[in-house]
Design a protein around this motif. Structure first.
Motif, short mmCIF file in Angstrom:
data_model
loop_
_atom_site.label_atom_id
_atom_site.label_comp_id
_atom_site.label_asym_id
_atom_site.label_seq_id
_atom_site.Cartn_x
_atom_site.Cartn_y
_atom_site.Cartn_z
N ILE A 89 0.85 -1.20 0.00
CA ILE A 89 0.00 0.00 0.00
C ILE A 89 0.88 1.24 0.00
N LEU A 90 1.89 1.26 0.86
CA LEU A 90 2.83 2.38 0.91
C LEU A 90 3.55 2.53 -0.43
N GLY A 91 3.98 1.40 -1.00
CA GLY A 91 4.71 1.45 -2.26
C GLY A 91 3.86 2.04 -3.39
N LEU A 92 2.61 1.59 -3.51
CA LEU A 92 1.72 2.11 -4.54
C LEU A 92 1.50 3.62 -4.37
N LEU A 93 1.31 4.05 -3.13
CA LEU A 93 1.10 5.47 -2.86
C LEU A 93 2.34 6.29 -3.23
N ILE A 94 3.51 5.81 -2.84
CA ILE A 94 4.76 6.53 -3.14
C ILE A 94 4.95 6.67 -4.64
N GLY A 95 4.81 5.57 -5.39
CA GLY A 95 4.99 5.61 -6.83
C GLY A 95 4.00 6.54 -7.50
N TYR A 96 2.75 6.44 -7.11
CA TYR A 96 1.68 7.26 -7.71
C TYR A 96 1.88 8.73 -7.40
N GLN A 97 2.16 9.02 -6.14
CA GLN A 97 2.28 10.41 -5.70
C GLN A 97 3.54 11.08 -6.25
N LEU A 98 4.65 10.35 -6.28
CA LEU A 98 5.88 10.93 -6.79
C LEU A 98 5.83 11.15 -8.30
N CYS A 99 5.10 10.31 -9.02
CA CYS A 99 4.99 10.47 -10.46
C CYS A 99 4.41 11.84 -10.81
N LYS A 391 8.73 -3.36 -6.31
CA LYS A 391 7.87 -3.34 -7.50
C LYS A 391 6.59 -2.55 -7.29
N SER A 392 6.09 -2.49 -6.07
CA SER A 392 4.85 -1.76 -5.83
C SER A 392 5.02 -0.28 -6.14
N ILE A 393 6.20 0.28 -5.86
CA ILE A 393 6.47 1.68 -6.20
C ILE A 393 6.43 1.86 -7.71
N LEU A 394 7.04 0.94 -8.43
CA LEU A 394 7.09 1.02 -9.89
C LEU A 394 5.68 0.88 -10.48
N ILE A 395 4.87 -0.01 -9.92
CA ILE A 395 3.50 -0.19 -10.41
C ILE A 395 2.70 1.10 -10.21
N GLY A 396 2.80 1.70 -9.03
CA GLY A 396 2.11 2.96 -8.78
C GLY A 396 2.57 4.06 -9.72
N LEU A 397 3.87 4.10 -9.98
CA LEU A 397 4.45 5.09 -10.89
C LEU A 397 3.90 4.93 -12.31
N LEU A 398 3.86 3.69 -12.80
CA LEU A 398 3.40 3.43 -14.17
C LEU A 398 1.91 3.72 -14.32
N ILE A 399 1.12 3.37 -13.32
CA ILE A 399 -0.31 3.65 -13.37
C ILE A 399 -0.56 5.15 -13.44
N CYS A 400 0.15 5.91 -12.63
CA CYS A 400 -0.02 7.37 -12.61
C CYS A 400 0.45 7.98 -13.93
N PHE A 401 1.61 7.56 -14.43
CA PHE A 401 2.14 8.12 -15.67
C PHE A 401 1.18 7.85 -16.82
N ARG A 402 0.62 6.66 -16.88
CA ARG A 402 -0.33 6.31 -17.94
C ARG A 402 -1.54 7.23 -17.91
N GLU A 403 -2.04 7.49 -16.70
CA GLU A 403 -3.22 8.36 -16.57
C GLU A 403 -2.91 9.81 -16.95
N ILE A 404 -1.75 10.30 -16.50
CA ILE A 404 -1.36 11.67 -16.84
C ILE A 404 -1.16 11.82 -18.34
N TYR A 405 -0.53 10.83 -18.95
CA TYR A 405 -0.25 10.89 -20.39
C TYR A 405 -1.55 10.88 -21.19
N ILE A 406 -2.49 10.04 -20.79
CA ILE A 406 -3.78 9.97 -21.47
C ILE A 406 -4.53 11.29 -21.34
N LYS A 407 -4.53 11.84 -20.12
CA LYS A 407 -5.22 13.11 -19.88
C LYS A 407 -4.61 14.24 -20.70
N THR A 408 -3.27 14.29 -20.74
CA THR A 408 -2.58 15.32 -21.52
C THR A 408 -2.86 15.16 -23.01
N ASN A 409 -2.86 13.91 -23.47
CA ASN A 409 -3.13 13.63 -24.87
C ASN A 409 -4.53 14.06 -25.27
#
Length: 419
Positions: A89-99, A391-409
C-alpha cells in the motif's frame, strides 16, 4: 522555473532513495522511509485505477486484522505482520504520488536510479573479489545481493528506449545498457532471468494471442526444455565451483517450490526444497483448524510451526510468520478470500487503458508482463510483499504516468480540434 526544476529533482532523489533503501536489507529503515515518503507526498486526487489496487491490498490487511480479534497472538508479531501487509500500500502510494511531481522525467528517473544501483552493486562485487576472495556463486551473491527486479525493469526500458521516448544519445544508451545488464547478470538470480524473458516477451506483444505469439512462446518453451535437459545431462553438483552451483540451482527448480513430500531427516533434500516444506506445513496447519480458517485465514500475528528449528537469516527459528511464498503468506493470514482478492490485484494489471498512443500501449504491455511475472514471483519469492521488493512503487508510478499521459493527450486533441 529554476525553483520548479529543483523541486522536481528533489522528488526524483526521494524516488531513488525509496527504491534503494530495501537493498540495505533493513526492513525497519525501509518502513520508516516509505511511511515518511508516502505522508509528505500525499496528493488531493487519486484515480479509480490506483484506488482499485489500493482497495485490494487494504481489504487483505483489514481482513487479517478482523480475524486477529478472534485469536490470541503476541503483540510483537501482530505489529510486525501489520507493517508487512501495509508495505505494498505504501509502495503504490509513493509511486503514484511521486509520479505527479516529475511526470515528464519518469522513465529517465527509472534508468538513472537503476544505473546508480548497478554501479553500487558492481563495486560491492569488486570489493568482495579483491578483499574477500569471493569466487563462488554463493559468495558473490552474499556480498553483492540476491536479486534486483528494479534493474531488470530499467534494462527493458533502455533496450526499448524508442518505445518509452527516452531521448538519450546512442553513447549513453550503450553505457546504461552495458552497466545495468552486467549488474543484472551478476546477481545470478534465476527469478531475474525469468523476469527478463517475461517482460521482453510482453513488450514485444507475444502475450497477445495470435499465430505469431503462440509460435514464439512455444519456441521459447522448447528452448527452455532443451536447455534444462542439457543441465540434467551435465548433472551439476550442489556445492560445485564457479557456475556449477548456479546450474545446480536451475536443476532443482521443478522440485524446489512444488514438491509435496520431503524427508526432514535428509538435510540436503530438506534444504533444497525448503520453500515446498513451508507450503506443506502451512496448508496442513490451516486445514487442520477447519473451514473458517481455510476461508478467512488465521489473521495478523499467526505463525507456522515448522516442527523443527531452521536456520533463517541470522537465527534459528521454529515458528515463522512470513513465508517465501507470497500466496501462502496471504493464505495463512486471510485464507482463500484474501487469496481471491490478491489475484484480483494481479488481474487488474492485465486490463488495458483504451488509448491508441504507442507509449500507452507499451505501458499496458509492461504492466501485463508485470502481472505474469507476479504470479511466478509470488510463488517463489513473496511478490510485492517481499521485504526487499520495490515493484509496488514502480506499479504505482506506471499507473499514474499512464493516466497523466492519457489526460494530456486528450487535452491536446481537444485544443487541436478547436483550432
Amino acid at each position: 522555473m529554476a525553483t520548479t526544476i529543483n523541486k522536481a529533482f528533489l522528488y526524483q532523489l526521494l524516488f531513488a532513495i525509496c527504491i534503494y533503501i530495501p537493498y540495505l536489507d533493513n526492513y525497519e529503515l525501509t518502513f520508516a522511509v516509505w511511511s515518511f515518503s508516502a505522508i509528505i507526498t500525499i496528493t488531493n486526487t487519486y484515480s479509480l485505477g490506483i484506488l482499485k489496487q489500493l482497495l485490494c491490498f487494504t481489504f487483505i490487511l483489514v481482513l487479517a486484522i478482523i480475524v486477529m480479534f478472534f485469536k490470541e497472538y503476541q503483540l510483537y508479531f501482530i505489529i510486525r505482520d501489520f507493517t508487512y501487509l501495509i508495505k505494498p500500500i505504501l509502495g503504490l502510494l509513493i509511486g503514484y504520488q511521486l509520479c505527479k511531481k516529475f511526470p515528464k522525467k519518469v522513465f529517465q528517473t527509472i534508468v538513472y536510479t537503476s544505473f546508480f544501483i548497478a554501479i553500487i552493486h558492481l563495486c560491492l562485487i569488486f570489493w568482495a573479489l579483491a578483499f574477500y576472495k569471493a569466487t563462488t556463486v554463493n559468495d558473490i551473491r552474499f556480498f553483492g545481493g540476491f536479486f534486483s527486479d528494479f534493474e531488470v525493469y530499467a534494462l527493458i526500458v533502455v533496450l526499448f528506449h524508442n518505445k518509452f521516448e527516452l531521448n538519450f544519445s546512442k553513447k549513453r544508451i550503450l553505457l546504461f545498457t552495458t552497466v545495468i545488464a552486467f549488474s543484472v547478470f551478476m546477481y545470478l538470480a534465476r527469478t531475474n532471468f525469468i523476469q527478463f524473458v517475461i517482460l521482453f516477451l510482453a513488450i514485444k506483444g507475444y502475450f497477445q494471442v495470435n499465430k505469431k505469439s503462440i509460435t514464439v512462446v512455444v519456441s521459447v518453451l522448447i528452448i527452455a526444455v532443451i536447455g534444462y535437459s542439457s543441465i540434467l545431462l551435465i548433472n551439476p553438483k550442489r556445492n560445485g565451483p564457479g557456475m556449477e552451483a548456479f546450474l545446480y540451482k536451475i536443476k532443482i527448480i521443478p522440485e524446489e517450490a512444488f514438491k509435496t513430500k520431503i524427508n526432514r531427516d535428509d538435510w540436503k533434500e530438506f534444504n533444497d526444497n525448503y520453500r515446498s516444506y513451508e507450503n506443506i506445513m502451512t496448508v496442513r496447519q490451516v486445514s487442520r483448524e477447519g473451514i473458517y480458517p481455510i476461508i478467512f485465514g488465521q489473521g495478523l500475528g499467526s505463525k507456522v510451526d515448522l516442527k523443527q528449528e531452521v536456520w533463517l537469516g541470522d537465527m534459528n527459528l521454529r515458528y515463522i510468520s512470513i513465508l517465501h511464498n507470497g500466496f501462502m503468506t496471504i493464505f495463512l493470514k486471510t485464507g482463500l478470500l484474501g487469496l481471491f482478492i490478491y489475484f484480483i490485484s494481479i488481474y487488474l494489471l492485465f486490463k488495458k487503458a483504451t488509448e491508441s498512443h504507442p507509449i500507452i500501449q507499451n505501458i499496458n504491455l509492461l504492466l501485463l508482463g508485470t502481472g505474469v511475472f507476479l504470479i511466478f514471483s509470488n510463488w517463489v519469492f513473496m511478490g510485492v510483499y517481499n521485504l526487499s521488493d520495490n515493484k509496488s512503487i514502480l506499479i504505482g508510478l506506471l499507473i499514474c504516468f499512464r493516466e497523466i499521459y492519457i489526460k494530456t493527450n486528450n487535452k491536446n486533441r481537444a485544443i487541436n480540434s478547436i483550432e
